[in-house]
Design an enzyme around this catalytic site. Structure first.
Site, mmCIF file in Angstrom:
data_model
loop_
_atom_site.group_PDB
_atom_site.id
_atom_site.type_symbol
_atom_site.label_atom_id
_atom_site.label_comp_id
_atom_site.label_asym_id
_atom_site.label_seq_id
_atom_site.Cartn_x
_atom_site.Cartn_y
_atom_site.Cartn_z
ATOM 1 N N ASP A 10 0.845 -1.191 0.000
ATOM 2 C CA ASP A 10 0.000 0.000 0.000
ATOM 3 C C ASP A 10 0.885 1.247 0.000
ATOM 4 O O ASP A 10 1.813 1.346 0.800
ATOM 5 C CB ASP A 10 -0.884 -0.034 1.255
ATOM 6 C CG ASP A 10 -2.033 0.943 1.168
ATOM 7 O OD1 ASP A 10 -3.189 0.500 1.150
ATOM 8 O OD2 ASP A 10 -1.766 2.157 1.119
ATOM 9 N N ASP A 105 -3.907 2.727 -5.047
ATOM 10 C CA ASP A 105 -2.748 2.760 -4.140
ATOM 11 C C ASP A 105 -2.501 1.433 -3.424
ATOM 12 O O ASP A 105 -1.773 1.396 -2.436
ATOM 13 C CB ASP A 105 -2.908 3.885 -3.112
ATOM 14 C CG ASP A 105 -4.098 3.666 -2.186
ATOM 15 O OD1 ASP A 105 -4.874 2.718 -2.419
ATOM 16 O OD2 ASP A 105 -4.259 4.446 -1.240
ATOM 17 N N GLU A 106 -3.106 0.362 -3.879
ATOM 18 C CA GLU A 106 -2.978 -0.915 -3.182
ATOM 19 C C GLU A 106 -2.833 -2.070 -4.163
ATOM 20 O O GLU A 106 -3.616 -2.198 -5.091
ATOM 21 C CB GLU A 106 -4.228 -1.118 -2.315
ATOM 22 C CG GLU A 106 -4.173 -2.319 -1.406
ATOM 23 C CD GLU A 106 -5.434 -2.415 -0.560
ATOM 24 O OE1 GLU A 106 -5.725 -1.471 0.193
ATOM 25 O OE2 GLU A 106 -6.138 -3.423 -0.679
#
Length: 414
Positions: A10, A105-106
């Site tokens: 992340d 974002d992951e």
DNA sequence: TCTGGGGTCCTAGGACCC
DNA sequence: TCTGGGGTCCTAGGACCC
């Protein structure tokens, strides 16, 4: 034999981190991304300095402004976020061929079978190898992009995600096989993916605060709260969840190793008070947009859904199954009909949305069939937009209500 | 101090068919 | 004519995630 080979990576405070790359003077200051100070909207990302003042994701910008009046408020640069997200993914793919982006974002990485590739004499065991490689991965993202990130490695996707949360900020944690339940047991129930604010409240009312208590809760209780998810959630809470990486987000669909489903496409917009005619032209614009997206993905929709939120936040949806299409005029006609039937209350409307679902792949077309005028119109519109930008061409209904300044229909989109 | 926008998945009632 | 049950689709709503 289960091994800790699933990694959740992340990017820490991702939007804020990118903003700081674009403007280094933001470093060290409280930063909130999600809208201008005092305006309508919610916080989508905030720096640790802002979090220390009580700012949280999802909070209204007004509330954030009250808590952190000296913070820097930014509307955000979504195009930049996408660029950095793609760059981070490319770095991750150097470390393992099996990568699934869960969001901008992951990412989830499968390291099964990668041990022998990276093994070194100094590694005490294979877990140590994977831990070292994961650290190298976050370091590469920091070195090459200037972005901080955290990672959790474990035997299951759910455990890896929890571990990643525990590792933040800028940390890496590996939970070895067998250590899952002890790691999870003391955590509050809300830490488990799948337990949101509603379930958290229900669990609290039942006297369940920790994951250890959730694990030993009666079956009937969990079923009443989580329905079909109950069994899987208990398994996750014990650290015995599945190791599958899950599905890609639609934006990354072409990389999706599990991607047989086509999902849905939607656009919605909140606005200040507007007249009914204005709302209808807004619906026209939304119809155009979702259809353009459907065509660019090569799909047609067999179902159209209208979403309508009144000023008092009461939200309703109305949908209709249709002959599959990606044609603006068709979709708009249905949307408008749904809207006129659904809009029964005399309150102002604060949000409208249009969603396309039951997507199916467009029949392969070698050339444009002469009998399908609608299809050809849509494709022609797309070609014009590719060349001159999205606003270069619109349905007349969209233009009539939209106080749009006729301008910059020059050049392609940035 | 009112609460964005993009999604996924599950539930539940009613229609309809066999 | 009445009753029942299973399967599937349609529709509306809601929880959750980022």
């Amino acid at each position: 034999m289960r091994l800790a080979r699933i990694c959740c990576l992340d990017l820490d405070t991702f939007f804020v981190s990118v903003e700081r790359l674009l403007d280094p003077s933001l470093c060290g200051r409280p930063v909130v991304v999600g809208g201008s100070k005092g305006g309508r909207g919610v916080v989508t990302s905030s720096s640790y300095e802002a979090r220390a003042l009580g700012v949280r994701s999802g909070m209204s910008i007004r509330e954030a402004t009250r808590l952190a009046p000296r913070a820097v408020f930014l509307p955000g640069h979504h195009g930049e976020y996408t660029k950095y997200s793609t760059a981070a993914r490319e770095i991750v793919e150097r470390f393992s061929p099996v990568v699934v982006a869960a969001s901008i974002d992951e990412q989830y990485v499968d390291f099964h079978g990668c041990e022998s590739l990276y093994r070194r004499a100094e590694d005490v065991d294979d877990d140590a190898t994977i831990l070292r490689v994961t650290r190298a991965m976050t370091q590469a993202i920091a070195d090459e992009l200037g972005l901080p990130s955290s990672a959790g490695v474990a035997t299951s996707r759910s455990m890896a995600k929890v571990a990643c949360g525990l590792a933040k900020p800028r940390g890496v944690i590996l939970v070895p096989a067998g250590a899952e339940e002890a790691t999870l047991a003391p955590l509050p129930v809300r830490k488990l993916p799948g337990v949101g604010p509603v379930s958290e409240q229900r669990l609290h009312r039942a006297g369940i605060e920790t994951l250890a208590q959730l694990v030993s809760a009666p079956d009937t209780l969990l079923r009443a709260i989580f329905g079909a998810y109950a069994t899987g959630l208990r398994r996750d809470a014990r650290g015995e969840g599945g190791a599958e990486l899950g599905r890609e987000r639609p934006a990354f669909r072409e990389h999706d190793p599990y991607g047989e489903r086509l999902g849905s496409i939607s656009n919605e917009r909140t606005f200040a008070e507007r007249s009914a005619a204005d709302t209808e032209s807004r619906l026209c614009g939304l119809s155009e947009r979702v259809c353009a997206r459907a065509r660019s993905r090569g799909v047609r929709a067999g179902r159209v859904t209208l979403r309508l939120r009144y000023a008092d936040f009461d939200t309703i949806t109305r949908s209709r199954t249709i002959t599959p299409t990606s044609e603006d005029v068709e979709v708009h006609r249905v949307v408008l009909d749904l809207y006129r039937r659904a809009r029964t209350r005399p309150l102002p409307v604060r949000l409208v949305g249009v969603a396309l679902s039951k997507l199916e792949l467009d029949a392969p077309q070698l050339e444009l069939p002469p009998f399908d005028a609608g299809d050809r119109r849509g494709r022609t519109v797309d070609l014009v937009r590719d060349k001159f930008g999205y606003d270069a061409v619109h349905l007349a209904t969209t233009l009539s209500g939209e106080p749009r300044t006729h301008k910059r229909s020059t050049g392609p989109r940035a």
